[in-house]
Each structure stands twice: as structure tokens, then as C-alpha cells.
Design a protein around this motif. Structure first.
Motif, PDB file in Angstrom:
ATOM      1  N   LEU A   1     -23.062  -2.389 -19.928  1.00 55.34           N
ATOM      2  CA  LEU A   1     -21.548  -3.281 -19.437  1.00 55.34           C
ATOM      3  C   LEU A   1     -22.022  -3.612 -18.251  1.00 55.34           C
ATOM      4  O   LEU A   1     -21.386  -5.359 -18.128  1.00 55.34           O
ATOM      5  N   ASP A   2     -22.566  -3.731 -16.963  1.00 52.12           N
ATOM      6  CA  ASP A   2     -23.102  -4.323 -15.690  1.00 52.12           C
ATOM      7  C   ASP A   2     -23.486  -5.778 -16.233  1.00 52.12           C
ATOM      8  O   ASP A   2     -23.184  -6.796 -16.203  1.00 52.12           O
ATOM      9  N   ARG A   3     -24.894  -5.409 -17.059  1.00 54.94           N
ATOM     10  CA  ARG A   3     -25.619  -6.811 -17.340  1.00 54.94           C
ATOM     11  C   ARG A   3     -24.885  -7.658 -18.877  1.00 54.94           C
ATOM     12  O   ARG A   3     -25.121  -8.782 -18.728  1.00 54.94           O
ATOM     13  N   LEU A   4     -23.930  -7.095 -19.063  1.00 53.17           N
ATOM     14  CA  LEU A   4     -22.901  -7.823 -20.586  1.00 53.17           C
ATOM     15  C   LEU A   4     -21.660  -8.941 -19.491  1.00 53.17           C
ATOM     16  O   LEU A   4     -21.663  -9.880 -19.459  1.00 53.17           O
ATOM     17  N   ALA A   5     -22.067  -8.352 -18.331  1.00 53.18           N
ATOM     18  CA  ALA A   5     -20.903  -9.128 -17.397  1.00 53.18           C
ATOM     19  C   ALA A   5     -21.083 -10.292 -16.874  1.00 53.18           C
ATOM     20  O   ALA A   5     -20.679 -11.445 -16.762  1.00 53.18           O
ATOM     21  N   ALA A   6     -22.720  -9.967 -16.260  1.00 55.22           N
ATOM     22  CA  ALA A   6     -23.767 -11.110 -15.319  1.00 55.22           C
ATOM     23  C   ALA A   6     -23.689 -11.826 -17.186  1.00 55.22           C
ATOM     24  O   ALA A   6     -24.326 -13.378 -16.664  1.00 55.22           O
TER      25      ALA A   6
ATOM     26  N   PRO B   1     -28.486  -5.353 -13.610  1.00 55.66           N
ATOM     27  CA  PRO B   1     -28.548  -6.246 -14.532  1.00 55.66           C
ATOM     28  C   PRO B   1     -30.030  -7.199 -15.183  1.00 55.66           C
ATOM     29  O   PRO B   1     -30.321  -6.355 -15.937  1.00 55.66           O
ATOM     30  N   ASP B   2     -30.698  -6.850 -14.099  1.00 55.06           N
ATOM     31  CA  ASP B   2     -31.863  -7.830 -14.415  1.00 55.06           C
ATOM     32  C   ASP B   2     -33.485  -6.282 -14.977  1.00 55.06           C
ATOM     33  O   ASP B   2     -34.130  -7.034 -14.974  1.00 55.06           O
ATOM     34  N   GLU B   3     -32.542  -5.451 -14.181  1.00 56.50           N
ATOM     35  CA  GLU B   3     -33.583  -4.064 -14.669  1.00 56.50           C
ATOM     36  C   GLU B   3     -33.214  -3.836 -15.975  1.00 56.50           C
ATOM     37  O   GLU B   3     -34.082  -2.710 -16.678  1.00 56.50           O
ATOM     38  N   LEU B   4     -32.155  -3.832 -16.529  1.00 54.05           N
ATOM     39  CA  LEU B   4     -31.727  -3.734 -18.401  1.00 54.05           C
ATOM     40  C   LEU B   4     -32.825  -4.030 -19.284  1.00 54.05           C
ATOM     41  O   LEU B   4     -32.847  -4.481 -19.563  1.00 54.05           O
ATOM     42  N   ARG B   5     -33.673  -3.044 -20.084  1.00 51.68           N
ATOM     43  CA  ARG B   5     -34.597  -3.177 -20.361  1.00 51.68           C
ATOM     44  C   ARG B   5     -34.064  -2.749 -21.846  1.00 51.68           C
ATOM     45  O   ARG B   5     -33.585  -1.774 -22.173  1.00 51.68           O
TER      46      ARG B   5
ATOM     47  N   SER C   1     -14.776 -14.093 -16.024  1.00 55.78           N
ATOM     48  CA  SER C   1     -14.203 -12.804 -15.037  1.00 55.78           C
ATOM     49  C   SER C   1     -13.776 -11.538 -15.814  1.00 55.78           C
ATOM     50  O   SER C   1     -13.080 -11.536 -16.471  1.00 55.78           O
ATOM     51  N   THR C   2     -14.865 -10.713 -14.856  1.00 55.97           N
ATOM     52  CA  THR C   2     -14.820  -9.098 -16.099  1.00 55.97           C
ATOM     53  C   THR C   2     -13.905  -8.496 -15.131  1.00 55.97           C
ATOM     54  O   THR C   2     -14.587  -7.982 -13.736  1.00 55.97           O
TER      55      THR C   2
END
Length: 358
Positions: A51-56, A14-18, A62-63
Motif C-alpha cells: 500500500l505504501d509503494r502504491l501511494a508512492a 517503497p524503494d525497498e519492496l521487491r 493524494s492517498t
């Protein structure tokens, strides 16, 4: 050995997404408002990373992520839903316990139930119905986002889409509901049809290519942080990859690996591109050979920016009917965007390098 700053294999952390702030903000707003939403994105466009970043980003929500890729029956769907529930956040699983105890379900055990002799198996539709009830009932107690990935594949499981519609259409305001899929034309067919009960009400959110400015910043920061000069290689990468996320990172990685510390990427771009083309050639040949005769020739025309009906098409012995059918199939199977351009720009590049028209 120094690690490349350009990761192109698998989803990003999640913290790598740009470069996805706009779509993330859009999805967060829709999910928070409990609007039924469908996320459309071709394969390798970073849908899973989004989707992973959205969940974070959703924090306390709860995803529950259900992967429906390749399902063919209600047994498959029930098993995938159960697997997702078994992997759900601890707070969600705790909240399910009174519900699962009441109906006699052990989360994570459904796959084993269907491995028994047929006479001892539960009814798959009834079991799926119970699992969906667990999600809806628990969502009344715990803020919940349900993500149904590769949703069009559920049409291969008779009755499963209808059952989900029945379960969700009255209670969708109790949970976030996000459908996703990489077969964009199939997603549009399912969710853009306003006569389709419930599903036709979904908001369609496409995930597009990376903006040129984002590519410039990503490439520049990665090179500069590792003591290399990016030169104009970001522009060259975008010109070839067109913002395709995975292909952009693949090309950036190749350029970085060919550029020594203190060096300039412009000096090594040609070698990097040659290596990428060589590494991809066997895969591209196999992909080409698995296409139908008409599909191969239609892609060849598209790659060379030739009209599908004209002198070049006649040279390839394409008829109108063959061309139309091939084009439709290529769009359905995710080789072409709805606008008729290549989904994978490096497949287009392979055609231009390998199969010229003159």
C-alpha cells in the motif's frame, strides 16, 4: 557493525519492496480506472508495504489511509477517519479548508471532541457522515485514493459500513477506493457476496507468497552485496517459509548473521535455523496455549499432513463436529488459509518439531 540487508520488522520503504510488480500493476490499473477494489492478504504478507509503494507510485494522487483495526463504534470510526485526514498530503488538506469551514470541522480535533463530557459531544454518526463528505467533496478537486485498511473490523461499529456505502456508492467514480484486510475469510465473506450492495461489486485482489525466483534473487543479492556466498540457502529458506514474506526475510537475516564475510551460507544454515526456532519457541507456545483444545489438534494434524478424519484424528480423540468447528474457526482467525494450509509456515514447523504424532 554491518547492517543486515534483510529487514523483516515493520513495513518496507517503497524503494525497498521487491517481488510485487504484478500486484502493484494490477492495483494501479484498477485504481486509475476508479474500480472499487479489495486487497486480501494475511498478516505479515507485506500488505502495508504494498500500500505504501502504491501511494508512492501514484505520485500526484493524494492517498488517505484509514486504519480500522479494532474499531468498535462510530466514535472509533470517526476518530480514525479524522486522524487520517489530519495526516493527509498538504495539497489535499488545503483543498478541504472551504469544506471543513462550511460544516465547522477542525481536522485533527475530533478525538478531543469525543473526550468531552457526553452532553457536549457531537453525534458520532453525524460527525462521521460529515468527515466522509469531506473526502468525497475534496476528491472532486484533488485526485484521491482512499484506503480503508482492516475493513472487516467496521462490522463491530453498528451502522458505519452502511453509512460508508451510502456515501461512496454514488461517488466512487470520483476517487480511488481500496479496501484491505488481513482476515482473508472475512474479506471474502464481505466482498464476494454479490447480494451485498456496493461491497459485492468490488474486485478481489489477493496478495500471495513470494515466488521462488524472487526469493532466490533477494537472498543472493543480499549475500553477495555484503561479501558472502549464498550457496543453496535461498532454496532451503523457500522450502521452509513457502514464500511467506516476513518469514522469508527473518530466515534470510538469521542465515546472513551466522555467515561471516567471505563465508558460505550453506555451512551455517543449520545453526541459523536452530537459533530462529529457539527465539520463536516462547511465542509459539503462547499462541498454541491460547487456542481451543480442538484447534490445537487440528493444527497438529495439518502440520503433519494428516487428514482431518482418520486414524491420526482418532488418536487425538477428535470427533467430526469438533474438527469442523475448529477448522472453521482457525480459518476465520487467520491461522489457516482457505485451502487449509498454515498461514505461518514457522508455526507449522513448530508443531512438527515440538508435537510429533508418533
Amino acid at each position: 557493525m554491518e547492517t543486515s540487508p534483510f529487514r523483516y520488522q515493520g513495513p518496507l520503504a517503497p524503494d525497498e519492496l521487491r517481488g510485487r510488480d504484478a500486484v502493484l500493476s494490477d492495483l494501479t490499473r484498477r485504481i486509475t480506472e476508479h474500480r472499487v477494489t479489495a486487497l486480501l492478504g494475511p498478516r505479515r504478507y507485506g500488505k502495508t508495504s504494498v500500500l505504501d509503494r502504491l501511494a508512492a507510485d501514484l505520485g500526484e494522487v493524494s492517498t488517505i489511509g484509514v486504519d480500522l483495526y479494532g474499531v468498535q463504534s462510530s466514535v472509533d470510526v470517526a476518530t480514525r477517519v479524522d486522524d487520517a485526514l489530519a495526516r493527509s498530503p498538504a495539497s489535499f488538506r488545503t483543498a478541504t479548508q472551504p469544506i471543513t469551514a462550511k460544516v465547522g470541522i477542525n481536522l485533527g480535533a475530533v478525538r478531543a471532541e469525543f473526550a468531552r463530557a457526553r452532553r457536549n459531544q457531537p453525534d458520532p454518526t453525524a460527525r462521521l457522515s460529515q468527515l466522509l463528505d469531506v473526502i468525497v467533496d475534496t476528491a472532486r478537486r484533488v485526485p484521491t485514493l482512499l484506503v480503508l485498511d482492516e475493513f472487516p473490523d467496521i462490522e463491530r461499529a453498528p451502522g458505519a459500513a452502511g453509512l460508508m456505502r451510502t456515501k461512496f456508492q454514488r461517488d466512487y467514480h470520483r476517487l480511488g477506493l481500496l479496501f484491505a484486510g488481513s482476515r482473508v475469510s472475512a474479506m471474502r465473506a464481505m466482498f464476494a457476496d454479490r447480494d451485498q450492495p456496493f461491497y459485492g461489486q468490488a474486485d478481489l485482489v489477493p496478495i500471495g507468497p513470494l515466488d521462488p525466483v524472487v526469493v532466490h534473487d533477494l537472498v543472493g543479492e543480499g549475500f553477495e552485496a555484503t561479501g558472502r556466498r549464498p550457496g543453496n540457502v535461498a532454496a532451503a529458506i523457500h522450502a521452509l517459509a513457502g514464500g511467506h514474506p516476513q518469514r522469508t526475510m527473518l530466515l534470510a537475516d538469521a542465515a546472513w548473521r551466522h555467515t561471516p564475510e567471505g563465508g558460505d551460507a550453506d555451512d551455517r544454515w543449520g545453526d541459523a535455523l536452530t537459533d530462529v526456532r529457539g527465539a520463536l519457541d516462547p511465542t509459539m507456545r503462547t499462541l498454541h496455549d491460547n487456542l481451543e483444545w480442538g484447534e490445537q489438534r487440528v493444527l497438529r494434524l495439518v502440520a503433519h499432513d494428516e487428514p482431518l478424519h482418520g486414524a491420526a484424528a482418532e488418536q487425538l480423540r477428535l470427533t467430526g463436529g469438533t474438527t469442523s468447528n475448529a477448522h472453521r474457526q482457525l480459518t476465520t482467525n487467520g491461522h489457516l488459509h482457505d485451502d487449509g494450509t498454515f498461514v505461518d509456515p514457522l508455526f507449522a514447523d513448530w508443531f512438527r518439531q515440538t508435537l510429533p504424532l508418533t
